[in-house]
Structures are given as C-alpha cells and as structure tokens.
Scaffold this motif. Structure first.
Motif, PDB file in Angstrom:
ATOM      1  N   MET A  41       0.854  -1.182   0.000  1.00 18.33           N
ATOM      2  CA  MET A  41       0.000   0.000   0.000  1.00 18.33           C
ATOM      3  C   MET A  41       0.897   1.242   0.000  1.00 18.33           C
ATOM      4  SD  MET A  41      -2.858   1.260   2.756  1.00 18.33           S
ATOM      5  CE  MET A  41      -4.168   0.284   2.071  1.00 18.33           C
ATOM      6  N   PRO A  42       0.608   2.201  -0.900  1.00 19.68           N
ATOM      7  CA  PRO A  42       1.414   3.423  -0.954  1.00 19.68           C
ATOM      8  C   PRO A  42       1.301   4.220   0.353  1.00 19.68           C
ATOM      9  CG  PRO A  42       0.010   3.242  -2.889  1.00 19.68           C
ATOM     10  CD  PRO A  42      -0.405   2.168  -1.944  1.00 19.68           C
ATOM     11  N   SER A  43       2.365   4.936   0.673  1.00 22.99           N
ATOM     12  CA  SER A  43       2.365   5.740   1.892  1.00 22.99           C
ATOM     13  C   SER A  43       1.469   6.964   1.733  1.00 22.99           C
ATOM     14  CB  SER A  43       3.786   6.196   2.221  1.00 22.99           C
ATOM     15  OG  SER A  43       4.204   7.196   1.308  1.00 22.99           O
ATOM     16  N   ARG A  44       1.088   7.523   2.838  1.00 21.45           N
ATOM     17  CA  ARG A  44       0.264   8.734   2.834  1.00 21.45           C
ATOM     18  C   ARG A  44       0.989   9.877   2.120  1.00 21.45           C
ATOM     19  NH1 ARG A  44      -3.887  10.982   6.629  1.00 21.45           N
ATOM     20  NH2 ARG A  44      -3.881  13.202   6.178  1.00 21.45           N
ATOM     21  N   ASP A  45       2.298  10.022   2.372  1.00 20.95           N
ATOM     22  CA  ASP A  45       3.075  11.082   1.718  1.00 20.95           C
ATOM     23  C   ASP A  45       3.053  10.919   0.201  1.00 20.95           C
ATOM     24  OD1 ASP A  45       3.719  12.294   4.123  1.00 20.95           O
ATOM     25  OD2 ASP A  45       5.669  11.306   4.268  1.00 20.95           O
ATOM     26  N   PHE A  46       3.231   9.684  -0.269  1.00 20.84           N
ATOM     27  CA  PHE A  46       3.194   9.406  -1.696  1.00 20.84           C
ATOM     28  C   PHE A  46       1.843   9.807  -2.282  1.00 20.84           C
ATOM     29  CE2 PHE A  46       1.772   6.650  -5.126  1.00 20.84           C
ATOM     30  CZ  PHE A  46       2.783   6.801  -6.058  1.00 20.84           C
ATOM     31  N   LEU A  47       0.768   9.381  -1.641  1.00 26.62           N
ATOM     32  CA  LEU A  47      -0.575   9.665  -2.144  1.00 26.62           C
ATOM     33  C   LEU A  47      -0.870  11.160  -2.154  1.00 26.62           C
ATOM     34  CD1 LEU A  47      -2.560   6.787  -0.410  1.00 26.62           C
ATOM     35  CD2 LEU A  47      -1.869   6.935  -2.819  1.00 26.62           C
ATOM     36  N   GLU A  48      -0.451  11.860  -1.109  1.00 26.60           N
ATOM     37  CA  GLU A  48      -0.675  13.301  -1.059  1.00 26.60           C
ATOM     38  C   GLU A  48       0.101  14.011  -2.161  1.00 26.60           C
ATOM     39  OE1 GLU A  48       0.254  14.408   2.968  1.00 26.60           O
ATOM     40  OE2 GLU A  48      -1.714  13.781   3.698  1.00 26.60           O
ATOM     41  N   ARG A  49       1.349  13.621  -2.377  1.00 25.42           N
ATOM     42  CA  ARG A  49       2.168  14.227  -3.427  1.00 25.42           C
ATOM     43  C   ARG A  49       1.577  13.928  -4.810  1.00 25.42           C
ATOM     44  NH1 ARG A  49       4.894  18.111  -5.416  1.00 25.42           N
ATOM     45  NH2 ARG A  49       6.660  17.558  -6.682  1.00 25.42           N
ATOM     46  N   ARG A  50       1.211  12.669  -5.019  1.00 21.80           N
ATOM     47  CA  ARG A  50       0.621  12.273  -6.302  1.00 21.80           C
ATOM     48  C   ARG A  50      -0.646  13.065  -6.585  1.00 21.80           C
ATOM     49  NH1 ARG A  50      -2.557   6.910  -6.464  1.00 21.80           N
ATOM     50  NH2 ARG A  50      -3.906   8.389  -5.436  1.00 21.80           N
ATOM     51  N   ASN A  51      -1.525  13.146  -5.596  1.00 24.48           N
ATOM     52  CA  ASN A  51      -2.793  13.850  -5.789  1.00 24.48           C
ATOM     53  C   ASN A  51      -2.572  15.344  -6.026  1.00 24.48           C
ATOM     54  OD1 ASN A  51      -4.054  11.412  -5.466  1.00 24.48           O
ATOM     55  ND2 ASN A  51      -4.743  11.811  -3.377  1.00 24.48           N
ATOM     56  N   ALA A  52      -1.603  15.936  -5.337  1.00 26.10           N
ATOM     57  CA  ALA A  52      -1.290  17.350  -5.544  1.00 26.10           C
ATOM     58  C   ALA A  52      -0.787  17.590  -6.963  1.00 26.10           C
ATOM     59  CB  ALA A  52      -0.262  17.822  -4.512  1.00 26.10           C
ATOM     60  N   LEU A  53       0.031  16.677  -7.475  1.00 23.95           N
ATOM     61  CA  LEU A  53       0.534  16.821  -8.841  1.00 23.95           C
ATOM     62  C   LEU A  53      -0.594  16.676  -9.863  1.00 23.95           C
ATOM     63  CD1 LEU A  53       3.924  14.933  -8.517  1.00 23.95           C
ATOM     64  CD2 LEU A  53       3.616  17.382  -8.969  1.00 23.95           C
ATOM     65  N   TRP A  54      -1.499  15.730  -9.646  1.00 24.67           N
ATOM     66  CA  TRP A  54      -2.650  15.587 -10.550  1.00 24.67           C
ATOM     67  C   TRP A  54      -3.492  16.857 -10.538  1.00 24.67           C
ATOM     68  CZ3 TRP A  54      -3.247  12.571 -14.457  1.00 24.67           C
ATOM     69  CH2 TRP A  54      -2.777  11.268 -14.459  1.00 24.67           C
ATOM     70  N   ARG A  55      -3.764  17.401  -9.349  1.00 25.42           N
ATOM     71  CA  ARG A  55      -4.560  18.637  -9.262  1.00 25.42           C
ATOM     72  C   ARG A  55      -3.883  19.769 -10.018  1.00 25.42           C
ATOM     73  NH1 ARG A  55      -5.391  16.958  -4.034  1.00 25.42           N
ATOM     74  NH2 ARG A  55      -3.690  18.240  -3.255  1.00 25.42           N
ATOM     75  N   ARG A  56      -2.584  19.930  -9.811  1.00 28.87           N
ATOM     76  CA  ARG A  56      -1.849  21.002 -10.486  1.00 28.87           C
ATOM     77  C   ARG A  56      -1.873  20.791 -11.994  1.00 28.87           C
ATOM     78  NH1 ARG A  56       0.992  25.257 -10.671  1.00 28.87           N
ATOM     79  NH2 ARG A  56       3.038  25.437 -11.619  1.00 28.87           N
ATOM     80  N   LEU A  57      -1.645  19.570 -12.420  1.00 23.42           N
ATOM     81  CA  LEU A  57      -1.630  19.279 -13.851  1.00 23.42           C
ATOM     82  C   LEU A  57      -2.969  19.615 -14.498  1.00 23.42           C
ATOM     83  CD1 LEU A  57       0.437  18.216 -15.850  1.00 23.42           C
ATOM     84  CD2 LEU A  57      -0.395  15.914 -15.405  1.00 23.42           C
ATOM     85  N   ARG A  58      -4.045  19.283 -13.816  1.00 27.37           N
ATOM     86  CA  ARG A  58      -5.381  19.572 -14.355  1.00 27.37           C
ATOM     87  C   ARG A  58      -5.657  21.069 -14.429  1.00 27.37           C
ATOM     88  NH1 ARG A  58      -7.008  14.970 -10.914  1.00 27.37           N
ATOM     89  NH2 ARG A  58      -7.322  13.220 -12.332  1.00 27.37           N
ATOM     90  N   SER A  59      -4.979  21.861 -13.620  1.00 21.39           N
ATOM     91  CA  SER A  59      -5.236  23.303 -13.592  1.00 21.39           C
ATOM     92  C   SER A  59      -4.394  24.076 -14.605  1.00 21.39           C
ATOM     93  CB  SER A  59      -4.960  23.855 -12.188  1.00 21.39           C
ATOM     94  OG  SER A  59      -3.564  23.912 -11.927  1.00 21.39           O
ATOM     95  N   LEU A  60      -3.433  23.409 -15.245  1.00 24.58           N
ATOM     96  CA  LEU A  60      -2.519  24.088 -16.158  1.00 24.58           C
ATOM     97  C   LEU A  60      -2.902  23.852 -17.615  1.00 24.58           C
ATOM     98  CD1 LEU A  60       0.788  23.077 -14.361  1.00 24.58           C
ATOM     99  CD2 LEU A  60      -0.208  25.373 -14.445  1.00 24.58           C
ATOM    100  N   PRO A  61      -2.634  24.847 -18.469  1.00 27.77           N
ATOM    101  CA  PRO A  61      -2.883  24.654 -19.904  1.00 27.77           C
ATOM    102  C   PRO A  61      -1.860  23.676 -20.490  1.00 27.77           C
ATOM    103  CG  PRO A  61      -2.539  26.986 -19.390  1.00 27.77           C
ATOM    104  CD  PRO A  61      -2.223  26.198 -18.163  1.00 27.77           C
ATOM    105  N   PRO A  62      -2.323  22.661 -21.207  1.00 24.09           N
ATOM    106  CA  PRO A  62      -1.392  21.704 -21.829  1.00 24.09           C
ATOM    107  C   PRO A  62      -0.396  22.407 -22.750  1.00 24.09           C
ATOM    108  CG  PRO A  62      -3.617  20.862 -21.901  1.00 24.09           C
ATOM    109  CD  PRO A  62      -3.714  22.293 -21.432  1.00 24.09           C
ATOM    110  N   GLY A  63       0.827  21.909 -22.731  1.00 25.55           N
ATOM    111  CA  GLY A  63       1.865  22.419 -23.600  1.00 25.55           C
ATOM    112  C   GLY A  63       2.703  23.534 -23.008  1.00 25.55           C
ATOM    113  N   THR A  64       2.296  24.080 -21.867  1.00 22.00           N
ATOM    114  CA  THR A  64       3.073  25.144 -21.245  1.00 22.00           C
ATOM    115  C   THR A  64       4.258  24.547 -20.490  1.00 22.00           C
ATOM    116  OG1 THR A  64       1.762  25.116 -19.209  1.00 22.00           O
ATOM    117  CG2 THR A  64       1.020  26.604 -20.961  1.00 22.00           C
ATOM    118  N   PRO A  65       5.294  25.341 -20.240  1.00 23.85           N
ATOM    119  CA  PRO A  65       6.439  24.818 -19.476  1.00 23.85           C
ATOM    120  C   PRO A  65       6.035  24.280 -18.099  1.00 23.85           C
ATOM    121  CG  PRO A  65       7.039  26.885 -20.526  1.00 23.85           C
ATOM    122  CD  PRO A  65       5.547  26.697 -20.738  1.00 23.85           C
TER     123      PRO A  65
END
Length: 63
Positions: free
Chosen positions: A1-25
């Motif tokens: 089972m993934p650690s809580r830190d891993f899951l929090e980091r992963r979820n934060a990255l998914w949220r950020r990715l969804r909020s950014l326009p594709p193709g930007t730096p």
C-alpha cells in the motif's frame, strides 16, 4: 500500500496538472514530476487527463 506522503504528493501533482494549460512549461514540468513519481510514461499520464492522440500536446510544445 502506498504511503500517505506518496498519495498526497501524487494527488497534488494531478490537481496542479489539471489546472494548467497543456503544452506550457509548467504543465510539462508537472507532468515530468508526476511521471517520475508514479513510473507512468507521458502517454499514460496524458490519457489519465483524458488527452490522447491529436489532443495531446507534443513534449516541449509551448516552451
């Protein structure tokens, strides 16, 4: 089972990715971080966002 830190980091990255326009730096940097964290390749991460084929920006586009 993934650690809580891993899951929090992963979820934060998914949220950020969804909020950014594709193709930007910032999108590319976040995508690379998520890919490194999860072990998923670029195509799989983009598919997770619902971007595939012609919708998916090429790596480095918008740089």
């Amino acid at each position: 089972m993934p650690s809580r830190d891993f899951l929090e980091r992963r979820n934060a990255l998914w949220r950020r990715l969804r909020s950014l326009p594709p193709g930007t730096p910032e999108f590319e940097e976040t995508l690379a971080q998520l890919s490194a964290l999860t072990g998923w390749d670029r195509a799989r991460v983009l598919a997770g966002l619902g971007l595939a084929g012609a919708e998916a920006p090429p790596a480095g586009e918008g740089s």
